[in-house]
Design an enzyme around this catalytic site. Structure first.
Site, short mmCIF file in Angstrom:
data_model
loop_
_atom_site.label_atom_id
_atom_site.label_comp_id
_atom_site.label_asym_id
_atom_site.label_seq_id
_atom_site.Cartn_x
_atom_site.Cartn_y
_atom_site.Cartn_z
N CYS A 26 -10.46 -3.71 -4.31
CA CYS A 26 -9.46 -4.43 -4.61
C CYS A 26 -10.02 -5.61 -5.48
O CYS A 26 -9.59 -6.54 -6.24
CB CYS A 26 -8.32 -4.43 -3.65
SG CYS A 26 -7.10 -3.87 -3.16
N CYS A 59 -3.80 0.81 -2.13
CA CYS A 59 -3.72 -0.45 -1.90
C CYS A 59 -2.98 -1.14 -2.16
O CYS A 59 -2.68 -1.45 -3.18
CB CYS A 59 -5.03 -1.48 -1.34
SG CYS A 59 -6.47 -0.68 -0.90
N GLU A 113 -3.08 -4.33 -3.33
CA GLU A 113 -3.05 -5.45 -3.59
C GLU A 113 -3.72 -5.02 -5.46
O GLU A 113 -3.13 -5.99 -6.21
CB GLU A 113 -4.52 -5.85 -3.51
CG GLU A 113 -5.23 -6.90 -2.35
CD GLU A 113 -5.25 -6.55 -1.44
OE1 GLU A 113 -4.45 -4.81 -1.14
OE2 GLU A 113 -5.76 -6.72 0.06
N ASN A 130 0.99 -1.19 -0.13
CA ASN A 130 0.34 0.16 -0.24
C ASN A 130 0.90 1.29 0.09
O ASN A 130 1.76 1.38 0.77
CB ASN A 130 -1.03 0.39 1.03
CG ASN A 130 -0.54 -0.05 2.30
OD1 ASN A 130 0.56 -0.63 2.71
ND2 ASN A 130 -0.41 0.64 3.49
N1 THU Z 1 -5.48 -1.53 2.49
C1 THU Z 1 -4.67 -2.06 1.94
O1 THU Z 1 -3.76 -1.81 1.01
N2 THU Z 1 -5.42 -3.20 1.41
C2 THU Z 1 -6.78 -3.23 1.38
O2 THU Z 1 -7.30 -4.29 1.26
C3 THU Z 1 -7.50 -2.54 2.64
C4 THU Z 1 -6.56 -1.25 3.29
C5 THU Z 1 -4.68 -0.43 3.51
C6 THU Z 1 -5.78 0.86 2.66
C7 THU Z 1 -4.51 1.91 3.31
O3 THU Z 1 -3.29 1.98 3.45
C8 THU Z 1 -4.00 0.91 4.72
O4 THU Z 1 -4.11 -0.72 4.32
C9 THU Z 1 -5.40 1.63 5.88
O5 THU Z 1 -6.64 1.18 5.61
#
Ligand code: THU
Length: 157
Positions: free
Chosen positions: A115, A72, A74, A61
């Site tokens: 995602c 994110c 993913e 992320n």
């Molecule tokens: N986040 C992800 O990288 N993947 C997800 O499926 C959910 C959330 C990240 C976004 C943000 O940078 C942090 O987690 C907190 O929400």
């Protein structure tokens, strides 16, 4: 009136129960959390995608001071994978996260809705299920496909 029963099958495994390929991919996802840029949430997510050309592409992320501009792990991974290897097809994806204490979360985190939709596009392109491995500290949730994470998905493209 008729009903549709939609069920989600989730295998719950210890890391030692995974195949060697799955163990490698989960290790890559866990390692990718180190490359998260999360100064705002301090929630570090990593994703690793195994491609049918033998490559593994990872992402993490990436946050931004203009919060919605971040992305994110993913989507960072799947967009990079397809940009880097447009001919390759996805085989499986592993996702890991470390919480604000820096430790891997006990219960696996699942991809957000956006995602799931983004990943589904690459599963449709692959023409075969893309296995999903959600990594907790000591256990892994194994899902048979991206589609299983997004019932009644929009796939008309
Ligand atoms: N986040 C992800 O990288 N993947 C997800 O499926 C959910 C959330 C990240 C976004 C943000 O940078 C942090 O987690 C907190 O929400």
């Amino acid at each position: 009136m008729k009903h549709l029963d939609i069920t989600l099958k989730v295998d719950v495994l210890a890391y030692g129960e995974l195949t060697p390929e799955e163990q490698h991919l989960t290790a890559m996802a866990r390692e990718a959390t180190e490359r998260s840029y999360a100064p705002y949430s301090k929630f570090c997510v990593g994703a690793a995608i195994e491609l049918d050309n033998g490559e593994v592409v990872s992402g993490a992320n990436q946050e931004n001071v203009a919060y919605p501009s971040g992305t994110c792990a993913e989507r960072s991974a799947c967009f990079y994978a397809h940009a880097r290897y447009p001919e390759a097809r996805f085989r499986r994806i592993a996702i890991a996260a470390r919480g604000t204490d820096g430790e891997f979360v006990a219960d696996p985190v699942a991809p957000c809705g956006a995602c799931r939709q983004a990943l589904l596009e690459y599963e449709v392109l692959a023409g075969a299920p893309v296995e999903v491995l959600l990594c907790g500290a000591d256990k892994v949730y194994r899902l048979p496909s991206v589609a299983s994470t997004l019932p009644l998905a929009f796939t008309e493209f």
